[in-house]
Design a protein around this motif. Structure first.
Motif, short mmCIF file in Angstrom:
data_model
loop_
_atom_site.label_atom_id
_atom_site.label_comp_id
_atom_site.label_asym_id
_atom_site.label_seq_id
_atom_site.Cartn_x
_atom_site.Cartn_y
_atom_site.Cartn_z
N GLU A 179 0.86 -1.18 0.00
CA GLU A 179 0.00 0.00 0.00
C GLU A 179 0.89 1.22 0.00
N SER A 181 0.35 5.33 0.15
CA SER A 181 -0.56 6.48 0.16
C SER A 181 0.23 7.77 0.03
N ASP A 288 -12.73 9.30 -6.97
CA ASP A 288 -11.59 8.54 -6.44
C ASP A 288 -11.31 8.92 -4.98
N LYS A 291 -13.89 7.25 -2.78
CA LYS A 291 -13.53 5.85 -2.61
C LYS A 291 -12.54 5.69 -1.46
N ILE A 292 -11.58 6.62 -1.39
CA ILE A 292 -10.61 6.56 -0.30
C ILE A 292 -11.31 6.79 1.05
N ASN A 294 -14.34 6.19 1.83
CA ASN A 294 -15.22 5.06 2.17
C ASN A 294 -14.45 3.77 2.45
N ASP A 295 -13.15 3.78 2.15
CA ASP A 295 -12.35 2.55 2.25
C ASP A 295 -12.47 1.98 3.66
N SER A 296 -12.49 0.65 3.74
CA SER A 296 -12.64 0.04 5.07
C SER A 296 -11.46 0.39 5.98
N ARG A 297 -10.30 0.67 5.38
CA ARG A 297 -9.16 1.03 6.23
C ARG A 297 -9.40 2.35 6.96
N TRP A 309 -4.86 6.88 7.27
CA TRP A 309 -6.24 6.39 7.35
C TRP A 309 -7.01 7.07 8.48
N ASP A 399 -2.70 0.61 -4.38
CA ASP A 399 -2.61 -0.76 -3.88
C ASP A 399 -1.95 -1.59 -4.96
#
Lengths: 540, 612
Positions: A179, A181, A288, A291-292, A294-297, A309, A399
């Motif tokens: 990963e 970021s 995009d 999406k970040i 909402n990411d589960s992380r 995060w 990712d």
């Protein structure tokens, strides 16, 4: 006069805007002090003291990477000296890695170099904890049977791995890290004007301007943001409160602004007209970025969650709060424009004040989150919150795919590879060539083309390429790939210096991006063909 | 070396050409260091390098042929020394000189097979471009800025030259914006650097290129006012070197001048009026903060990142004025008559940078403009271009691959390549564009002439060279930046070149206005490069080199621009040295993979002849 001047009190130069900062001045302009600090903390390992490997390290040692290690197991030969700038005649017969480390060290005393005599074909036998001392590993031309287990180990330990190959006119670079970021992605602009949804302070400021009452000089110095807000208001009054949306409406809106022009000096009206398209776009959260958020992380934080995060979660919460109107924190930057100083400075302050307010909300939320995770509020600094908010429209999360996924036929990006192979002149042929050469070396214990008689090697290499292509569902080695394979045989596994040097530039550049976490590194493979001077980037 | 090297294997037939090639490399800086290494290790046999620069500390993060011990030494000589250690078999010749020096004649340029430009400024690039066009030698130009870079092959008559697309001149600011109505930080920085600093420690402001002093009706009064300010400042300079000096300068430029500006009531009706600064109260503030202690001042100056407060700017302003005064006094005490020492602004000279930073910020505060950190001001005042080893390595690698193409005469595969962000496409390469027919540089015929400017007259030049040797008729104009001669203007015929202001390196343009009766067109312009030389006997000149002077294309010939075999440049017009936009790069990449429109060769024009 001599007497007097000596009595004038003054400090003594040079001051210590240190020699270090001066030496690095030109690169600090790119990645600033925080990027430099990250670079100075890094310890990079190079596997194989090849010319390309040495060139990558050279470009990391020069800007002051904290420490580097060169691991190798060969004695330098005449061939090595021919192609590697960091070896000379006197190196012949000595440990290649040690000599390369020694010459590289001469480039920069700030960077601490050493070498290790490691058997490269047995790297997978090392104690797994061995790798933990490094922040990044560069593997040049390491055979897959050794490289794959290492890459798996490094993946688990979240240590980035950069794989490089350079043979003749061809070069390849692959980045592998679970990963990556990026907050400071260095977009062209962080301007976020929100003219379609002005907040009360901005509206109040803009609507105070009475264009028809202004003298010519003032009329020409009304900031274009104000013009757009005024004309948008006027437009909405006659259009049921809607902004211009269709192409025709936008043109009509431009004409409306143009009708207000009073003199040739009204460049501010030109600026307004040129910005109509952007100003009438609805401000939203880019998909995009959503999406970040909402990411589960971000949504399922834990004790080991990274700062990125936690910050993403705080911003996600912000966008859901009433404070935000459903938007990201404002960046606060205002572009240059024709305007009188007072209006411009006031505008700047209105945008900055709003940005600060947003940022304070996020900072408060970050504290709560840290507290709930049982971490110190100091774990994320105010500056980090500032930066994250400022670049929240431009966050990047990469990712990467693992090397294993690339090499296993069941998980390989087969469609992409086969489709590309059908394109005329596609560099995918070169990729297949590299993969075939790797297998050849593994089986034969030497590179193709190293014997006097090369025709057999051409046949063997083509057979290997066919194996690889069939394993992912293809059926033929096409003409283009076949001629690329012949080129590989011609090169005899040798490096051409200027290609290795170019790869050294590309490789080090991506590594700097990864270490500094600034700018967006490539995902995940690039191939360079020096015959055509073209490159390709694919996710494999 | 009988053993077959990897370079030899990879290059195949080209290797011999590479090994025998004689290469000229102009510039031994960031790209130059990388290039030299690449040339030495890919089998080039003879490389000449020219650079007039010396090594600076800020070069060492990328110019790896240099170390700390080389600071202030010649780049060309040290680069040669370091590179030869690694490969003693290459013949390296270094010149610590300006490429524009007369020793580098067209004949000398002609002795090379290829010229590689690794320069950092437009002026020298333009010059080398013209020399290569005159000598008809292929050139590869390259440049980088931060993570971006580009390179392209230039071949006379076949490709665009370096100047086929106009290059933007450096930005200058109207004097009134700088002196009366600044609105951006850069205006205050230019004021501090180009006006105040020069007035106090250097040359007169009028000589500064950053300022546009054009006078017109509108700014007449303002300029009168400014001249008055200058007179007053000269009086303040009488206190130079005393304890009072810093205070007097401060009061003069941050209080008295601002008070006077405020009397121009009209100017502030619609603008925020400036607020003058009061020396005594700010000093009290600074003293209260402990800045009488010089160690504290030094500590403040040691960090260039924070943005200073009003009193911190004040402290740096007075401190740097005193430091600069001391330096200038010491210098002038050492002067032995003749010229008087001055100080010049240098972004890497802390004394000058501190002064400019503080003065600019104080002025910004007065005008309600955002203040900046010393780090930022350094960049804005010094035109600093970010630079790193990686981009240079990429570009230099590309230059050498293109040099292989040029040397093997494989021009259809020669390229221009751009290196850029984002990473989705690291390199965008495109076919070379054909020359712009209207280009004032490569669209002309070129010649060079060695002249004794004290002897040769314009009349002799026209009769002997133009009419007799080159068969021009009376229907010509001869000009430099001004008209020297045409059919109706023959006043200058008896004047020598020197009397006409022509010097070494001047260019003279000959325009053919004769439309022959056979229906052919006039010849294209002919541009002479003048190189001075003493001649003891007549004739006082030698025609060193001349290319063919083709006839102008007929107007209707322009239609052939739509020929399928030519890449039409119109849609791809761009500023030189600007990175091609995405759409453009894509388009180029596309034409390239489709493999159709690769042909770039324009037919050679006729009428070629040579004079020895």
């Amino acid at each position: 006069m001599q007497q007097i001047i000596d009595d004038v009190p003054r400090s003594v130069t040079p001051h210590i805007v240190s020699a270090r900062d001066r030496k690095y001045d030109r690169q600090l302009r790119l990645w600033a002090a925080n990027g430099q600090a990250a670079l100075e903390e890094a310890h990079v390992l190079l596997l194989t003291a090849s010319a390309a490997g040495a060139e990558i390290l050279k470009n990391l040692v020069l800007p002051g990477t904290g420490s580097f290690t060169v691991a190798d197991d060969k004695l330098a030969t005449e061939d090595d000296v021919d192609v590697n700038f960091f070896l000379d005649e006197s190196s012949i017969g000595q440990l290649r890695g040690a000599k390369v480390a020694e010459f590289l060290q001469e480039l920069n005393a700030d960077s601490v170099g050493r070498s290790e005599n490691l058997t490269l074909s047995q790297l997978d036998k090392l104690d797994p904890s061995y790798w933990e001392q490094y922040s990044l590993v560069i593997a040049h031309q390491i055979r897959p049977s050794v490289l794959l287990p290492i890459s798996k180990l490094l993946w688990e330990k979240k240590i980035p791995l950069v794989v490089s190959n350079s043979i003749g006119f061809y070069a390849r670079l692959r980045i592998i890290t679970p990963e990556h970021s990026v907050v400071e992605s260095h977009p062209d602009s962080t301007v976020d004007l929100r003219l379609d949804c002005p907040w009360p302070e901005l509206e109040e400021f803009a609507y105070e301007f009475k264009l028809e009452e202004l003298a010519e000089m003032d009329h020409a110095h009304v900031p274009y943001l104000v013009l757009l807000l005024l004309y948008l208001k006027q437009w909405k009054e006659t259009h049921n409160g809607e902004s211009p949306s269709t192409y025709a409406e936008k043109n009509e809106f431009k004409a409306l602004i143009r009708s207000g022009v009073q003199s040739n000096d009204d460049e501010n009206f030109e600026e307004a007209i040129n910005t109509v398209w952007r100003a009438t776009q609805a401000t939203t959260i880019p998909s995009d970025i959503q999406k970040i958020l909402n990411d589960s992380r971000a949504q399922n934080l834990g004790v080991t969650s990274s700062k990125f995060w936690i910050l993403a979660r705080a911003v996600s919460d912000f966008t859901k709060s009433s404070a935000s109107g459903g938007l990201l924190p404002l960046s606060g930057s205002v572009p240059d424009m024709k305007a009188d100083t007072t209006s411009y400075v006031t505008l700047q302050s209105i945008y900055r004040t709003k940005a600060r307010k947003d940022r304070d909300w996020v900072a408060g939320r970050v504290n709560e989150l840290l507290l709930s995770l049982g971490r110190s509020a100091a774990a994320i600094s105010g500056d980090e919150v500032d930066t994250f908010c400022k670049f929240s429209r431009n966050l990047v999360v990469l990712d990467y795919r693992s090397l294993e996924d690339e090499y296993m036929p069941s998980t390989a990006n087969s469609k992409k590879i086969l489709r590309e192979l059908e394109e005329e002149n596609s560099l995918m042929s070169v990729y297949v060539g590299f993969r075939a050469v790797e297998v050849f070396e593994e089986r034969e214990g030497r590179y193709p083309g190293t014997l006097d008689y090369t025709e057999d090697d051409e046949v063997i290499l083509e057979a290997i390429a066919l194996e690889i292509i069939t394993s992912i569902g293809g059926s033929v080695v096409n003409e283009r790939t076949s001629s690329v394979l012949k080129e590989f045989v011609r090169y005899g596994g040798g490096e051409l210096h200027n290609i290795s040097s170019l790869l050294g530039g590309i490789g080090a550049q991506e590594i700097v991006k990864i270490i500094t976490r600034q700018y967006v590194p490539l995902a995940n493979t690039t191939i360079f063909d020096g015959i055509q001077s073209v490159s390709a980037v694919w996710e494999l | 070396m009988s053993r077959e090297t990897y370079a030899k294997r990879s290059l195949g037939e080209v290797y011999d050409k590479v090994h025998k090639a004689k290469v000229l490399m102009v510039g031994a800086g960031g790209i130059g260091c990388e290039l030299l290494k690449n040339l030495v290790l890919t089998g080039f046999g003879e490389v000449h390098l020219v650079d007039l620069d010396t090594i600076d500390l800020s070069n060492l993060n990328r110019q790896f042929l240099f170390g700390h011990e080389h600071i202030k030494k010649s780049k060309a000589l040290v680069a040669k020394e370091t590179a030869s250690k690694f490969n003693p078999n290459v013949n390296l010749v270094a010149y610590h000189a300006n490429i524009k020096d007369p020793q580098f004649t067209v004949k000398w340029f002609k002795s090379f097979d290829i010229v590689l430009n690794a320069l950092d400024n437009f002026d020298a690039r333009r010059y080398v471009n013209r020399m290569c066009l005159t000598a008809d030698i292929p050139m590869i130009d390259s440049g980088t800025t931060g993570y971006n870079g580009q390179m392209r092959v230039v071949i006379k008559g076949k490709t665009e030259c370096y100047e086929c697309n106009p290059i933007e001149p450096p930005k200058s600011f109207p004097v009134c914006t700088i002196r009366t109505t600044p609105s951006q930080p850069i205006h205050c920085i230019v004021w501090a650097k180009s006006y105040l600093f020069s007035q106090l420690f250097g040359i007169d402001e009028d000589a500064s290129p950053d300022l546009d002093n054009t006078e017109n009706k509108e700014n007449e009064d303002e300029l009168k006012n400014l001249r008055l300010e200058n007179e007053e400042l000269k009086k303040v300079k009488n206190a130079f070197g005393t304890v009072e000096f810093a205070k007097l300068v401060f009061e003069k430029v941050f209080q008295i001048d601002i008070d006077r500006l405020l009397t121009l009531a009209d100017a502030w009706k619609h603008r925020r009026a400036p607020v003058p600064l009061d020396f005594a109260s700010i000093k009290a503030e600074a003293d209260a903060a402990g800045y009488e202690d010089l160690d504290k001042v030094a500590a403040l100056l040691a960090n260039d990142q924070p943005v200073w407060s009003l009193h911190e700017n004040f402290v740096v302003f007075t401190d740097s004025i005193n430091r600069l005064s001391k330096r200038l006094v010491d210098l002038q005490n050492r002067d032995l008559g003749g010229s008087k020492s001055i100080l010049t602004f240098d972004k890497d000279d802390d004394d000058t940078l501190d002064f400019v930073s503080a003065a600019a910020n104080l002025r910004s505060i007065i005008f309600g403009i955002e203040t900046k950190s010393k780090f930022d001001i350094k960049q804005m005042s010094g035109n600093i271009i970010p630079a790193i080893a990686t981009t240079n390595a990429i570009v230099a690698g590309l230059v050498v691959t293109q040099a292989f193409k040029v040397l093997s005469n494989d021009l259809t595969h020669a390229k221009m390549v751009y290196v850029s962000q984002p990473p989705s496409r690291m390199l965008s390469s495109g076919a070379l564009l054909p020359a712009n027919r209207d280009c004032a540089v490569c669209g002309v015929a070129r010649a060079s002439i060695e002249v004794d400017i004290t002897k040769l007259t314009l009349g002799q030049f026209i009769d002997d060279v133009l009419k007799e040797k080159l068969s021009y008729t009376d229907e010509i104009s001869v000009m430099t930046s001004k008209l020297l001669y045409d059919v109706e203007f023959d006043d200058n015929l008896d004047k020598t070149f020197e009397q006409l202001g022509i010097q070494d390196g001047s260019f003279i343009t000959v325009m053919d206005e004769d439309e022959p009766e056979d229906g052919s067109t006039a010849r294209v312009n002919l541009e002479f490069l003048v190189l001075t030389k003493e001649f003891s006997s007549e004739p006082a000149y030698t025609l060193e080199a001349i290319s063919g002077i083709p006839r102008k294309p007929r107007p209707e010939a322009a239609e052939s621009d739509s020929d399928e075999n030519m890449v039409v440049p119109a849609s791809t017009k761009r500023k030189a040295d600007e990175i091609v936009e995405t759409s453009n790069g894509n388009k180029k990449a596309k034409t390239e993979t489709s493999g159709t429109s690769e042909t770039i060769v324009l037919d050679d024009e006729d009428g070629t002849f040579l004079i020895d």
